[in-house]
Design a protein around this motif. Structure first.
Motif, short mmCIF file in Angstrom:
data_model
loop_
_atom_site.label_atom_id
_atom_site.label_comp_id
_atom_site.label_asym_id
_atom_site.label_seq_id
_atom_site.Cartn_x
_atom_site.Cartn_y
_atom_site.Cartn_z
N ASP A 53 41.04 38.93 32.21
CA ASP A 53 41.17 40.37 32.93
C ASP A 53 41.80 42.03 32.08
OD1 ASP A 53 41.98 42.65 34.86
OD2 ASP A 53 42.96 41.13 35.78
N THR A 54 41.01 42.58 31.80
CA THR A 54 41.27 43.72 30.93
C THR A 54 41.72 44.93 31.51
OG1 THR A 54 39.41 44.37 31.50
CG2 THR A 54 39.71 42.57 29.53
N VAL A 114 39.42 35.82 21.86
CA VAL A 114 38.42 36.37 23.24
C VAL A 114 38.42 37.47 23.99
CG1 VAL A 114 38.96 33.71 24.55
CG2 VAL A 114 40.44 35.47 24.47
N ALA A 115 39.07 38.43 22.70
CA ALA A 115 38.53 40.13 23.25
C ALA A 115 39.56 40.33 22.24
CB ALA A 115 39.67 40.14 24.66
N VAL A 116 39.42 42.13 22.16
CA VAL A 116 39.81 42.88 21.44
C VAL A 116 40.28 44.13 22.03
CG1 VAL A 116 37.43 43.50 19.79
CG2 VAL A 116 39.94 43.40 18.42
N VAL A 117 41.76 44.38 21.22
CA VAL A 117 41.61 45.99 21.69
C VAL A 117 41.26 46.92 20.17
CG1 VAL A 117 43.84 46.85 22.72
CG2 VAL A 117 43.60 44.33 23.77
N ILE A 118 41.12 47.80 21.25
CA ILE A 118 41.21 48.64 20.09
C ILE A 118 41.33 49.94 20.71
CG2 ILE A 118 40.02 50.48 18.62
CD1 ILE A 118 37.62 47.75 18.67
N VAL A 132 46.42 41.49 28.21
CA VAL A 132 45.08 40.85 29.11
C VAL A 132 45.28 39.73 29.12
CG1 VAL A 132 42.53 40.16 28.19
CG2 VAL A 132 43.64 42.27 27.35
N LEU A 133 44.39 39.50 30.19
CA LEU A 133 45.10 38.37 30.63
C LEU A 133 44.06 36.91 30.99
CD1 LEU A 133 46.86 39.75 34.53
CD2 LEU A 133 47.73 38.77 32.31
N VAL A 134 44.48 36.11 30.13
CA VAL A 134 43.20 34.93 30.13
C VAL A 134 44.07 33.65 30.95
CG1 VAL A 134 41.54 34.08 28.59
CG2 VAL A 134 42.57 36.22 28.05
N GLU A 135 42.60 33.42 32.35
CA GLU A 135 42.73 32.09 32.67
C GLU A 135 42.47 30.99 31.99
OE1 GLU A 135 42.35 30.32 36.29
OE2 GLU A 135 42.00 31.73 36.51
#
Lengths: 792, 156
Positions: A53-54, A114-118, A132-135
């Motif tokens: 969930d971003t 799993v994700a990248v924030v820019i 960033v919520l990762v389950e």
């Protein structure tokens, strides 16, 4: 040619910018509008992504984008650059490393992204990454290569039910080796672990992707050892973007030791993201990420048996090894335990029968790939540990046992190279004198006396020997191609003589501490007979350097330097035509030296600068000759080069605590001809420190969940200044017979010979104290392990 | 918050976040990129600068803590075009390879020579305990500091 600079310890020309704080590393570069990336990574070594969930992260002011696996599904995973198939012919298993682990897929080592924030600043990117919520669905994981092969072991890739990447055997038929060992009067068996270590270049990896929409061109600044190789892999295999629209720059790079050879997912991701956002995107690894993500080294579990006849002559060597590949196959990973390791098991000995059985496995850990020495330290560790143990078991002197089994001298010119049982043909070697020189420096007889006296005190004394041969200057393209390399391994060079006689040299080698800006310039200035100030070395930029295969495997001077020599020959050949025309003589009447062409036997001459000017202002000029004086060359060597040497360690072991104190470290190395003795000595020093580090201090510690528990500089021990003595170094010179400079390479030697020398020294100390049954101590040799070896 | 300090002899008045570390202030706001970040745990010393004449790991100090202080970085060590003896020593003795740890090594060594102008080899090695070099094996760094000790200007 003059020899004004070659062979001299010229102070490094690159030092000025570093000692004044003006080095320009990737993280020092700031571009207008530059954004910052921070990755969301798996906290588990093995876990399925249930959901991501971003929304919350995207709502944070300053966040520009958050990408997940779905956004980058069209990007190919990072491929492997070397293919080694199963011995039954089955194709190597080659799971590609995805850019980001998508929902429903599994992370396969701690740190898998799993994700990248820019975001507009690094701080905002870090804050938003936490939002960033990762389950996750955590799954069982393994870190040890031996565990990977156990029944019921958790699978790294569910499609590969035995965790094998490939298996491989090499050398003489195993039945012949079995027979040789069966017939031996004495067989020494050694089971040991060559532990996993972390390269730990001081500069963490850093990348800036910059897409220029006006020019439709990408630029990637990257802390790499080989900019052109990164460009090729990233363009052709990962992003599918046209190579001529991509510039890759490797500016000042703060050490590599192998870990910066490989193409990493973050390089491609920042390049891709810069086009999506039409702004530069920077990512700089922190040290915790570096421990989790930069390729590690070694990680072998081995059983070796060496057979001897009644006189102590080696009859055969049989080896079974499991090598850890990590979760994915990194760029050169399959070559390291195989063609850079199995092929070196002849060592310096005449062993008539050799066979290695190798199984390369996946685990839930970051990739293992080439680390300083790459396969050759593992081979040397095996050979030098087992021969030392054999001498102990047979009651023979360890130095004498080596002398007895050395390959006799061969120069590769009047005598042929030495054909090993494991494919390689050594170019030139003269092994006994390096060991003798080491013994002389040590003062062997006196040492044994002192050791006897120490045996009754609280501090045991020990000496350990190690003699090595390595394969460098990697290597002829046709050979490495036949062995599975998916690239050629040559080097390119351009020598551009400017109209005023100044010279720009472009090399595909990359300097990240090795001093190319000095050594290469020494060579060019000498060959052309001009001042070093008149020569500039350009490297590390794919827009200025035509092509390159980069720096690793001690190859820069042997391969890159040879390419430069080819271009210099072309410059002098064309220059002679111009000179002959100006001097109104035949080319054959000219000789070149001291920066000018002279008509033999006269004082008529023309200088290099005049010829250069004439080439660009061709008013009085040979008919039919093109203007200009600028030549490119590619050099593909005839063979590897084979440096060799002898390292000797002297240690003191505290009986009460098991603490090891390294008292002396002697290194006698033969790296062929030497251009800059100061720089070569520095390379040896650095290698020694890393090799000693593996013996005494370094090693990863994974827990039962495959979590790295010592992933920081507070926990992973590397040698510090007060852990090491002043090193005692010496050289012997046996020129390489097949390259124009006669050089062999010095970058890895120190790390290859020193590790077994130190471990042998500790064992020798224990043996001198009556602990004769100790065959092995697991590296690193901590006080606890040494104490237990003496007390269990 | 506002901080006022002197960096390499120049007065600076800057707005910084409360959480900004000195090293990031120097690198990102002042463009003094000689101090390097290599470990995040105050273990490697690549970020060493002088604060009021004492060697400090600038990743361990908030910029706010340097308010009112005199900060010297590697960029401010030379006197004009005259290199500091330690800078010369590192070049003379090949005390650097990749150069990444070098600014921190030099700043740490400068602090040592300020307090102990003629250190023994052991004293040098102990003083460098908080600085990691992965290239040189320290041999030539020790020699470089010995060279500088021999060549430093004798105080009047």
């Amino acid at each position: 040619m003059s020899n004004k600079f070659i062979g001299q310890s010229i102070k490094r020309v690159e030092d000025k910018r570093f000692i004044t704080g003006k080095g320009r590393y990737t993280d020092d570069i700031k571009l207008p509008g530059m954004l910052h990336a921070h990755f969301v990574r798996s906290p588990y070594a093995h876990a399925r992504v249930v959901s991501i969930d971003t929304a919350e992260a995207l709502a944070i002011p300053g966040v520009v984008a958050v990408y997940t696996g779905d956004d980058v599904a069209a990007i190919n995973g990072v491929p492997c650059g070397w293919q080694v198939n199963f011995r039954n012919g089955e194709t190597m298993r080659e799971p590609k490393h995805p850019m980001l682990i998508a929902t429903g897929d599994t992370a396969k080592h701690a740190g898998d992204p799993v994700a990248v924030v820019i975001a507009e600043t690094k701080e905002i990117a870090i804050d938003a990454a936490e939002a960033v919520l990762v389950e996750w669905d955590e799954l069982p994981a393994i870190a040890s290569p031996a565990d990977a092969l156990k029944d019921g072991a958790p699978l790294v890739h569910s499609q590969f039910p035995d965790n094998k990447a490939f298996d491989w055997s090499f050398g003489n038929p195993v039945e012949e080796v079995d027979a040789a060992i069966e017939a031996s009067a004495h067989v020494t068996t050694l089971e040991f672990v060559n532990q996993r270590v972390v390269p730990n270049a001081m500069e963490p990896r850093a990348y800036i992707g910059h897409y220029d929409a006006v020019a439709d061109k990408y630029t990637l600044y990257t802390s790499t050892q080989n900019p052109h190789l990164i460009r090729l892999l990233m363009c052709a295999f990962v992003l599918g973007i046209p190579e001529h629209r991509v510039r890759v720059v490797g500016p000042d790079v703060g050490g590599g030791f192998g870990s910066k050879i490989y193409h990493y997912t973050e390089e491609a991701l920042v390049t891709w993201a810069s086009k999506q956002l039409e702004l530069p995107v920077k990512w700089t690894s922190d040290r915790s990420e570096a421990f989790l993500l930069d390729a590690h080294g070694r990680d072998h579990v081995t059983k070796a048996e060496m057979g001897f006849d009644a006189d102590g002559n080696i009859m055969g060597l049989r080896i079974k090894t499991i090598a850890n590949m990590g979760a994915y196959l990194s760029t050169f990973a399959p070559a390291v335990p195989t063609y850079l390791h199995g092929t070196l098991l002849q060592g310096l000995y005449t062993t008539p029968k050799i066979n290695i059985d190798m199984t390369c496995v996946f685990t839930h850990t970051v990739a293992v790939d080439a680390y300083r020495g790459a396969g050759r330290p593992e081979a040397t560790y095996l050979l030098e540990r087992i021969i030392e143990l054999a001498a102990h078991e047979m009651g023979k002197d360890p130095a004498q046992l080596r002398f007895q089994n050395f390959i006799p001298p061969f120069d590769g010119v009047t005598q042929p190279g030495y054909q090993t049982q494991v494919a390689l043909q050594y170019d030139s070697g003269n092994y006994a004198p390096v060991l003798q020189k080491g013994l002389d420096l040590l003062g062997y007889d006196d040492f044994r006396q002192a050791q006897k006296q120490a045996a009754n005190s609280n501090k045991l004394l020990g000496v350990g020997f190690s003699t090595y041969v390595e394969a460098c200057g990697i290597a002829p393209s046709a050979v490495v191609g036949a062995l599975g390399a998916r690239a050629g391994l040559y080097e390119s060079a351009q020598v551009r003589v400017q109209p005023t006689g100044k010279v720009s040299v472009f090399t595909g080698s990359h300097s990240h501490g090795q001093g190319h800006e000095t050594t290469f310039v020494q060579v060019v200035a000498d060959k052309l007979g001009i001042a070093m100030e008149d020569v500039e070395l350009v490297h590390g930029d794919s827009d200025t350097v035509a092509f390159g295969m980069g720096t690793y495997g001690s190859r820069s001077l042997a391969v890159g330097g040879s390419a430069i020599m080819k271009s210099i020959d072309k410059v002098l050949e064309k220059g002679a035509k111009i000179a002959a025309h100006k001097l109104e003589c035949a080319e054959g009447d000219l000789e070149y030296g001291e920066g000018k062409w002279t008509v033999k036997g006269t004082d008529k001459s023309i200088g290099f600068g005049d010829v250069a000017l004439t080439a660009y202002v061709p008013h009085v000029y040979p008919a039919g000759l093109e203007p200009g004086l600028d030549f490119s060359s590619f050099y593909d060597p005839a063979n590897f080069t084979y440096p060799f040497g002898c390292h000797i360690a002297v240690v003191e072991v505290d009986k009460e605590t098991g603490k090891v104190d390294l008292k002396r470290m002697i290194a006698v190395d033969d790296v062929g001809n030497i251009i800059n003795p100061m720089i070569v000595e520095g390379q040896i020093h650095g290698g020694l420190a890393q090799g000693i580090g593996q013996a005494l201090f370094e090693g990863t510690i994974y827990d039962e969940n495959a979590q790295l528990t010592n992933g920081s500089y507070m926990d992973y021990v590397m040698p510090r200044a007060d852990d090491l003595p002043m090193f005692e170094t010496a050289n012997q010179i046996t020129p390489c017979p097949h390259n124009p400079l006669g050089v062999k390479g010095a970058g890895e030697a120190g790390a290859i010979g020193s590790t077994p020398a130190v471990v042998n020294a500790v064992l020798d100390a224990l043996w001198s104290g009556g602990h004769n049954d100790v065959k092995d101590i697991l590296m690193p040799l901590t006080s606890e392990r040494v104490w237990r070896a003496m007390n269990n | 918050m506002q901080i006022n300090l002197t960096v390499n002899g120049k007065a600076r008045a800057s707005e910084v976040e409360d959480r900004t570390l000195l090293v990031y202030y120097l690198r990102e706001q002042l463009g003094l990129t000689g101090a390097h970040v290599a470990c995040d745990t105050s273990s490697c010393g690549a970020c060493t600068v002088h604060v009021d004449g004492v060697a400090v790991k600038s990743c361990t100090l908030l910029a706010a803590q340097a308010d009112g202080c005199q900060v010297t970085t590697i960029e401010g060590l030379a006197s004009g075009n005259d290199l500091h003896p330690l800078q010369q020593g590192f070049k003379e003795c090949h005390g650097l390879q990749c150069g990444f740890c070098t600014p921190g090594m030099i700043m740490t060594a400068a602090d040592l020579l300020n307090t102990n102008p003629h250190p023994s080899e052991t004293e040098i090695r102990v003083a460098l305990e908080g600085n990691i070099c992965r290239c040189t094996g320290y041999h030539n760094i020790v020699k470089a500091i010995q060279w500088a000790a021999e060549h430093q200007a004798v105080p009047a």
